[in-house]
Design a protein around this motif. Structure first.
Motif, mmCIF file in Angstrom:
data_model
loop_
_atom_site.group_PDB
_atom_site.id
_atom_site.type_symbol
_atom_site.label_atom_id
_atom_site.label_comp_id
_atom_site.label_asym_id
_atom_site.label_seq_id
_atom_site.Cartn_x
_atom_site.Cartn_y
_atom_site.Cartn_z
ATOM 1 N N ALA A 115 0.838 -1.206 0.000
ATOM 2 C CA ALA A 115 0.000 0.000 0.000
ATOM 3 C C ALA A 115 0.875 1.260 0.000
ATOM 4 C CB ALA A 115 -0.921 -0.007 1.211
ATOM 5 N N GLY A 116 1.970 1.221 0.765
ATOM 6 C CA GLY A 116 2.879 2.363 0.808
ATOM 7 C C GLY A 116 3.548 2.613 -0.529
ATOM 8 N N LEU A 117 3.939 1.546 -1.226
ATOM 9 C CA LEU A 117 4.581 1.690 -2.528
ATOM 10 C C LEU A 117 3.618 2.260 -3.565
ATOM 11 C CD1 LEU A 117 6.534 -1.672 -2.386
ATOM 12 C CD2 LEU A 117 7.599 0.593 -2.555
ATOM 13 N N PHE A 118 2.359 1.796 -3.543
ATOM 14 C CA PHE A 118 1.377 2.348 -4.480
ATOM 15 C C PHE A 118 1.089 3.827 -4.177
ATOM 16 C CE2 PHE A 118 -0.193 -2.111 -5.496
ATOM 17 C CZ PHE A 118 0.231 -2.057 -6.825
ATOM 18 N N ARG A 119 1.083 4.195 -2.888
ATOM 19 C CA ARG A 119 0.893 5.611 -2.570
ATOM 20 C C ARG A 119 2.070 6.435 -3.092
ATOM 21 N NH1 ARG A 119 -1.722 8.228 2.668
ATOM 22 N NH2 ARG A 119 -3.463 8.025 1.232
ATOM 23 N N ALA A 120 3.283 5.914 -2.951
ATOM 24 C CA ALA A 120 4.452 6.631 -3.473
ATOM 25 C C ALA A 120 4.327 6.826 -4.977
ATOM 26 C CB ALA A 120 5.730 5.869 -3.132
ATOM 27 N N LEU A 121 3.900 5.788 -5.684
ATOM 28 C CA LEU A 121 3.724 5.901 -7.135
ATOM 29 C C LEU A 121 2.634 6.906 -7.489
ATOM 30 C CD1 LEU A 121 4.053 2.131 -8.061
ATOM 31 C CD2 LEU A 121 5.540 3.971 -8.891
ATOM 32 N N ALA A 122 1.546 6.900 -6.725
ATOM 33 C CA ALA A 122 0.459 7.853 -6.975
ATOM 34 C C ALA A 122 0.930 9.283 -6.738
ATOM 35 C CB ALA A 122 -0.735 7.525 -6.083
#
Length: 642
Positions: free
Chosen positions: A80-87
């Motif tokens: 979830a943290g990695l997807f937030r970083a990408l977003a």
């Protein structure tokens, strides 16, 4: 080298300061250790955040994508943290479609982990949780906060922490710092409660919230609370960029507390960590702070080295402030009397600013380049640089700076005994300053320029025998009175006395000098007060008013705390006065006292050579008159500092 040269290690500076700064210049670290490619998803997430802080968005995105496939990449918290970083990276790049896609990917992870409501809210709120919300969006967020507060009382499936942070961001933008603090503290309580209950909380979420809170406390002028929160962040062992930011914050707090030793250590850590993380702008800022601290501690060489680090980091990161930092380095080299080295640094800056056609920056660089040439006895080159700087300032609309540059130019001409040419420059400074008074931007206007210009022009015109100089000095005095600048009123009045004597208006000169003495005394400048009295006494002596001059000279010798060179001049003046009255015994005794004063050790006299070089047989020697150009403010090296 001596302690005065600034080469010895100051007690507040660490012994390894120069070694560590040189290591940063060499793009290595003596304290951070090597850091290779991460082996876990959490490590890649840290790299992504560091790259984002460094404004290297492509690297931030690559790191986040690499983390998805690394060990631990399937863990819901990490994923979830990695997807937030990408977003977040996509939103910063203006790619709203990609941002929406990554938000949806994150929502899928949250829903699968048992948080369907939170997933739905994040999709609905979208980019509001990733950037500074617009003013109208704050109303939406306020309503969501109330709903989520009620929901959080009965369920752990809530978006409350993220919404609180987003609303706090908006409050900071609106200047509602206290409200922002309350929201961030509520967010931390909610996150801590989850941790206590054994529920997963993303470490970067806790870190970023505390980091934000620390900065808001600092903005709210609550340094102790700010430092406490920064310590909590550092205790959590976050990534290097976050640690660097917190050490920088602690350095600022320590500086405000006058704890220079701690401020230096914290700033140095910040320099190293920012540089190691590739956050060049942060490293440059920390190095600039460190340079100022080292200069304040009396170590010019350490300050210069820190400025070099600041410039190198700014140039590597293509930071817009690189030119300002280079100018500051050049100025520090001038302060350290490294004039040839300063010239090389400033000449390079002039070429770069010229190529980029940045007129104000080019002008400021030329100002200090002129000072570098002047200190190497190349006066004509200095005048050439300053003439060009003045023209550039005028073209750029920087009227105040153009006027100050004409003052500096005129002052140097006056020292070269080119009074007529100096008067032309001073007149142009007055013209520009008057125009700025009438038409300039009140926020950018410097009210001190006009009185300084009037002072300089009035003085030199009097020296040229033009009585209109007195009227200009009277105007400068009136402006000083209007702005409650008591010392400058005294200084201008003192110059008026010398101008009147240059016009051979003796009684008026004496009256003005004694008025200046009273004004200096009221401003707690006893030395300048005695100097003005001494000038009045010599004018009386020149007019053969021996008894009056003797009374004044004797009064100066009897004053407590009078500087040795003034006391010596007063005894000599008294001897001459007594010669005129026929008191040979008294004159002999006065000369004996003058000899004794000349041989006495007086710590006050250090650095008074300019004031003391005017001792002579009459007022025409301009006792304590210094350069006599009346334009000290226009010729300071600090003029070019940004």
């Amino acid at each position: 080298m001596t302690e005065q040269d600034g080469s010895e290690v100051s007690p507040v500076l660490p012994e390894d300061l120069e070694a560590r700064l040189n290591a940063v210049l060499a793009r290595r670290s003596l304290t951070g250790g090597p850091q290779g490619a991460p082996e876990t998803a959490r490590g890649w997430l840290d790299v992504s955040y560091e790259a984002a802080y460094a404004e290297d968005l492509p690297r931030a995105a690559r790191a986040a994508r690499a983390g998805l496939d690394a060990p631990g990449g399937q863990d819901p918290v990490n994923r979830a943290g990695l997807f937030r970083a990408l977003a977040s990276v996509a939103e910063l790049n203006g790619d709203h479609a990609a941002s929406t896609r990554y938000i949806a990917d994150r929502a899928g992870v949250l829903a699968a982990a048992g948080y369907p409501h939170r997933a739905r809210m994040e999709v609905e709120l979208g980019a509001m949780l990733l950037r500074e919300p617009e003013a109208f969006e704050a109303t939406v967020l306020q309503g969501v906060v109330e709903d989520e507060r009620r929901r959080s009382a009965r369920s752990v499936d809530t978006a409350l922490p993220d919404v609180l942070v987003a609303l706090a961001v908006r409050h900071v933008e609106d200047g509602r710092l206290e409200d922002a603090v309350h929201l961030l503290e509520e967010c931390l309580r909610a996150q801590d409660a989850r941790v206590t209950a054994g529920l997963p909380v993303a470490p970067e979420s806790l870190t970023s919230t505390r980091m934000f809170l620390a900065h808001v406390h600092l903005m709210s002028h609550e340094p102790e609370k700010s430092a406490e929160v920064a310590d909590e962040v550092l205790a959590g062992e976050p990534n290097r960029a976050v640690r660097a930011a917190m050490w920088m914050l602690k350095a600022v707090v320590a500086q405000e507390d006058d704890d220079t030793a701690s401020a230096v250590l914290h700033a140095l850590r910040s320099v190293e960590l920012h540089a190691a993380a590739g956050v060049r702008k942060g490293s440059a800022s920390a190095a600039a702070l460190l340079a100022g601290l080292a200069a304040d501690a009396g170590n010019q060489q350490a300050s210069i080295l820190a400025w070099k680090v600041a410039v190198a980091q700014a140039e590597q990161g293509e930071v817009p402030e690189a030119s300002d930092l280079t100018l500051a380095l050049g100025h520090q080299l001038l302060e350290a009397e490294e004039h040839a080295l300063a010239e090389r640094v400033l000449a390079g800056l002039v070429r770069r600013e010229e190529a980029a056609r940045r007129l104000p920056g080019l002008a400021r660089a030329l100002v200090d380049l002129g000072h570098a040439a002047r200190h190497q006895n190349r006066q004509d080159e200095a005048l050439e640089h300053w003439d060009r700087a003045a023209s550039l300032f005028e073209r750029a609309g920087a009227t105040d700076e153009a006027a100050r540059m004409h003052l500096a130019y005129g002052a140097l001409l006056n020292r070269q005994e080119k009074a007529e040419q100096a008067a032309e420059r001073f007149a142009r400074a007055v013209e520009l300053a008057r125009a700025d008074e009438e038409e300039g931007d009140p926020e950018d206007h410097d009210p001190a320029v006009l009185p300084q210009a009037l002072h300089a022009l009035g003085h030199v015109l009097c020296e040229l025998g033009e009585e209109r100089g007195v009227a200009l000095l009277d105007e400068a005095i009136a402006l000083a009175q209007d702005s409650s600048a008591a010392w400058h009123e005294a200084d201008f009045t003192d110059t008026r006395a010398r101008g009147l004597w240059a016009l051979r208006q003796g009684p008026a000169a004496v009256s003005s000098a004694l008025t200046a003495a009273d004004l200096f005394a009221a401003s707690q400048d006893s030395t300048a007060s005695s100097n003005a009295e001494l000038f009045a006494a010599y004018v009386l002596l020149e007019q053969e008013r021996a008894e009056e001059s003797a009374t004044l000279f004797r009064m100066i010798t009897e004053q407590e705390g009078t500087a040795r060179y003034l006391r010596m001049a007063a005894w000599l003046g008294l001897a001459q006065s007594l010669d005129l009255t026929g008191d040979e015994e008294g004159a002999t005794r006065a000369r004996f006292e003058a000899d004794a004063a000349a041989q006495a050790e007086d710590a006050e006299d250090a650095g008074t050579s300019e004031d003391g070089d005017g001792i002579g047989d009459g007022a025409g020697d301009n006792v304590g008159d210094g350069d006599g150009d009346g334009s000290e403010d226009g010729s300071e090296e600090g003029h070019g500092e940004s």
